[in-house]
Design an enzyme around this catalytic site. Sequence first.
Site, short mmCIF file in Angstrom:
data_model
loop_
_atom_site.label_atom_id
_atom_site.label_comp_id
_atom_site.label_asym_id
_atom_site.label_seq_id
_atom_site.Cartn_x
_atom_site.Cartn_y
_atom_site.Cartn_z
N ASN A 160 -1.39 2.74 5.54
CA ASN A 160 -2.80 2.82 5.95
C ASN A 160 -3.79 2.93 4.80
OD1 ASN A 160 -1.85 5.39 5.40
ND2 ASN A 160 -3.15 6.38 6.94
N HIS A 187 5.36 -0.97 -0.08
CA HIS A 187 5.35 -0.96 1.39
C HIS A 187 5.42 -2.40 1.91
CE1 HIS A 187 4.22 -0.19 5.52
NE2 HIS A 187 4.46 1.10 5.28
N SER A 188 6.26 -2.61 2.92
CA SER A 188 6.44 -3.96 3.45
C SER A 188 5.16 -4.53 4.05
CB SER A 188 7.54 -3.95 4.51
OG SER A 188 7.16 -3.08 5.56
N GLY A 240 3.87 8.82 5.32
CA GLY A 240 4.30 7.95 6.41
C GLY A 240 4.66 8.74 7.65
N GLU A 264 4.17 13.57 3.37
CA GLU A 264 3.01 13.83 4.22
C GLU A 264 3.26 13.01 5.48
OE1 GLU A 264 0.16 12.71 6.09
OE2 GLU A 264 -1.01 12.10 4.33
N CYS A 301 -4.43 9.78 8.47
CA CYS A 301 -3.56 10.96 8.66
C CYS A 301 -4.35 12.10 9.27
CB CYS A 301 -3.03 11.43 7.32
SG CYS A 301 -2.48 10.12 6.24
N GLU A 391 1.74 13.01 16.40
CA GLU A 391 0.63 12.10 16.18
C GLU A 391 0.87 10.76 16.89
OE1 GLU A 391 0.37 11.73 11.98
OE2 GLU A 391 -1.11 10.13 12.03
#
Lengths: 527, 527
Positions: A160, A187-188, A240, A264, A301, A391
């Site tokens: 993100n 990150h993919s 993540g 996190e 987040c 979340e």
Amino acid sequence: MLSLTGHNYIGGERRAAGTVEHKSLDASSGEALPYTFIQATPEEVDAAAQAAAAAYPTYRNLSVVRRAEFLEAIADEIDALGDDFVALVCRETALPAARIQGERSRTSGQMRLFAKVLRRGDFYGARIDRALPDRQPLPRPDLRQYQIGVGPVAVFGASNFPLAFSTAGGDTASALAAGCPVVFKAHSGHMATAECVADAVIRAAEKTGMPKGVFNMIFGGGVGEILVKHPAIQAVGFTGSLKGGRALCDMAAARPQPIPVFAEMSSVNPVIVLPGALQARGVTVAKELAGSVVLGCGQFCTNPGLIIGIRSAEFSEFVAGLADAIGAQPAQTMLNAGTLRSYANGVAQLKGHAKVSHLAGNEQAGNQAQPQLFKADVSMLLEGDHLLQEEVFGPTSIVVEVADSAELTRALQSMHGQLTATLIAEREDLSAFRDLLPLLEVKAGRVLLNGYPTGVEVCDSMVHGGPYPATSDARGTSVGTLAIHRFLRPVCYQNYPDEVLPEALQNANPLGIQRLVDGVHSRDALN
Amino acid sequence: MLSLTGHNYIGGERRAAGTVEHKSLDASSGEALPYTFIQATPEEVDAAAQAAAAAYPTYRNLSVVRRAEFLEAIADEIDALGDDFVALVCRETALPAARIQGERSRTSGQMRLFAKVLRRGDFYGARIDRALPDRQPLPRPDLRQYQIGVGPVAVFGASNFPLAFSTAGGDTASALAAGCPVVFKAHSGHMATAECVADAVIRAAEKTGMPKGVFNMIFGGGVGEILVKHPAIQAVGFTGSLKGGRALCDMAAARPQPIPVFAEMSSVNPVIVLPGALQARGVTVAKELAGSVVLGCGQFCTNPGLIIGIRSAEFSEFVAGLADAIGAQPAQTMLNAGTLRSYANGVAQLKGHAKVSHLAGNEQAGNQAQPQLFKADVSMLLEGDHLLQEEVFGPTSIVVEVADSAELTRALQSMHGQLTATLIAEREDLSAFRDLLPLLEVKAGRVLLNGYPTGVEVCDSMVHGGPYPATSDARGTSVGTLAIHRFLRPVCYQNYPDEVLPEALQNANPLGIQRLVDGVHSRDALN
């Protein structure tokens, strides 16, 4: 079109002996971009970790000025990434250009802030207890302590924040500042972005004469597991999902030599709206809060996922206003198809729960995320239902109505650890609900009054952390300068002659830093 | 004879609903002392953890002055423990009275030092970033950070320091200083001692009006496991074996909410004797080193278990002198039968290894530990043989001869993490072997020059920690004032009005502490 190789970054070289290929995707259309990334082979993951280990002795012993110059050079290179880069990031993440431009500044600013921390020198934690040769019954030797980098750090970027929490993001910046070489797992979701940023870091490393291997980057699936288990890796930074973060923690804890993981992960960021504030400005709060829920498609987040108030006509009115505001928000494209799938699942689970009612939002369908508002029975919180503790990543929030102040306290006590907890309150609320403040700070890393948790300032005082499952270790933060301490450990020198001590501990105090000398803070040189 | 109940300490009460009894033993004779201790039931372990959790909100919010007064009252009560107490500790541990008297002073001194840390206030780590309402593109809110205690801490005492690393030892002192209530698991080797010290702590808590449950203590086998898994416990302090410490780490990592464990475990504390020093004072070093090896029957975490030198006539002479000195040392009684059994096993393993030769020491037999000196082939280090990496707890050391400086480097590189690493060196050695210094600090928490690692000063600069397996987390120390940071975590306050902020962060700086204000250290009040 930018020219990218898709090869792994290992010890200052580009390597791609593997055969597994990954394509970068356009987040809006789902179509493949013309970039191919070669998954690192196990040998290449090993080589990356070894390269970081080989760089460590040189890199950690560079003067802080040299390290600061490296960070500043990275910042300059990042600032110089132009419009074509911004366009590429937008294609890979579906985030708007203004957001990416802002994130670029934040990322370079973060590097410069850590350079400032290095020059300030308090991260050293220098402490000196001078010899007391005549002390009875035993003399005291000369003892001096400061903090050194723990060793190579593995960093996993977040989807993100393709810049600020990724290749050259906060974890990388704080590890490099601490004197720890980095192996970054791209990150993919934004591999092309990662390559451009890695190039910027490598250019900066070359310009400032850093050892090869100070920064390495690998592509691919499953390579992270090999990395975390590699004996050269001494700490892990991750942003993540709870599932992904916990898996890394479990792996790290099961190593022959366990290592710390700063993950996190998951936070619902409760916002408590108190009666005085509802009365004074309920309409405004509803609008502002709706804006915070849908900001960046809710992909923060610190997105406010839980809104709690005490039953009253004002609260009902506020909830109605909030529902109107959220219902009026347009659908937005998420970071990638996987994120949208998770969001749709989360929304469906809420819709399917007997104790949850749907207050606003269009049917979740198609290739965009529809903002949603739900209301859940407080018993779900009190009984620890995981749906309210985990979340839902995206533009959704859940309202919980409590009967009274006592039930509010019980509801908050039942919550798991959070990144943030927010009070919307007038002055009279603060006296009436004073007991909430100490409760909230036990639950969260950051407590806010009359603000919204989205928007995390990069500064000395920020805490972007909190009790589990918000993070895996509440003693760390992944934003702000305190983040450097995750990657430092103390060393004590006993009876070392001045000339072989590190500069930070030498009598003359050549760095001019503040030190704790015989229990007193001082910048003075010693005799 | 002292009057002891043998009951568990739970929330200010004494409880013993269980039926499992444990006897305290005379360490020298093995006979049972007239004291019976009742193992805590699972319900009592739960009650102890709950009592600590109940005390936490009150205790952590007490002013630092109140907490400091509590620590000082504990110190006074410990100092007041008289000759009958010292005699009892001697019976339970076989340690001599002078040592116990010294340890009593160290334990009370440690409490007073933490009281000083509380009054100094730097442990707060207070940071303030003031609001920038006019900043572009976005205003900055007011952000303030300080450190709070993480919550109830479980502490496991060590057998070898019945006072300084036990009931009211360093882990307890640093946890209480941090604002964390403690549940202490009494060591089976000195339960009567533990009861006397716990009484001292409780008297201090009552005199200074601390909340019930600020300190709890449980007896028995297997109760520690229940404690570490208890959801109320938020961190663990441990001193003991690698096996025991690692088991606690694994349990803590596997909890639904993982928690940090600070376990101080296994270190062989290498001493490297360099050529110049051998030439200048080899005879003296051999004598002093022998003294360090047998001090306290070798029952120190920092006992020098490995002595490394470069092949030469001088080194051979030195080793011969060391063998003579150790061979001349008398047998000593160990802490308890289990410790002696482990020691005998360790010695037997060394004797049975093809690459180890026996240099000095009487046959290990009977009920005392015979000091021993062995010599091992350097290939054992280079190939990672666990026998040279794991501590033999007791008066034994192992000599390793290396061919040259390059092999010395390889041997040190092959070592695991250590509490200490020591260089015995002249000035010319330091230039010739300068590359060793950065290598040693990567391996150990404390590096010493021309000293002996036994003897750990309690002060600001001490590090009694180090990379695994010396400890489970190299970022902590279990001796010295930095130990408090293991039990603290940061909290950030955003946009809080002055009157609801903690005193440490209020504008007027009523505590008069140093703070980092907008990036600059200051004790000033703010407008």
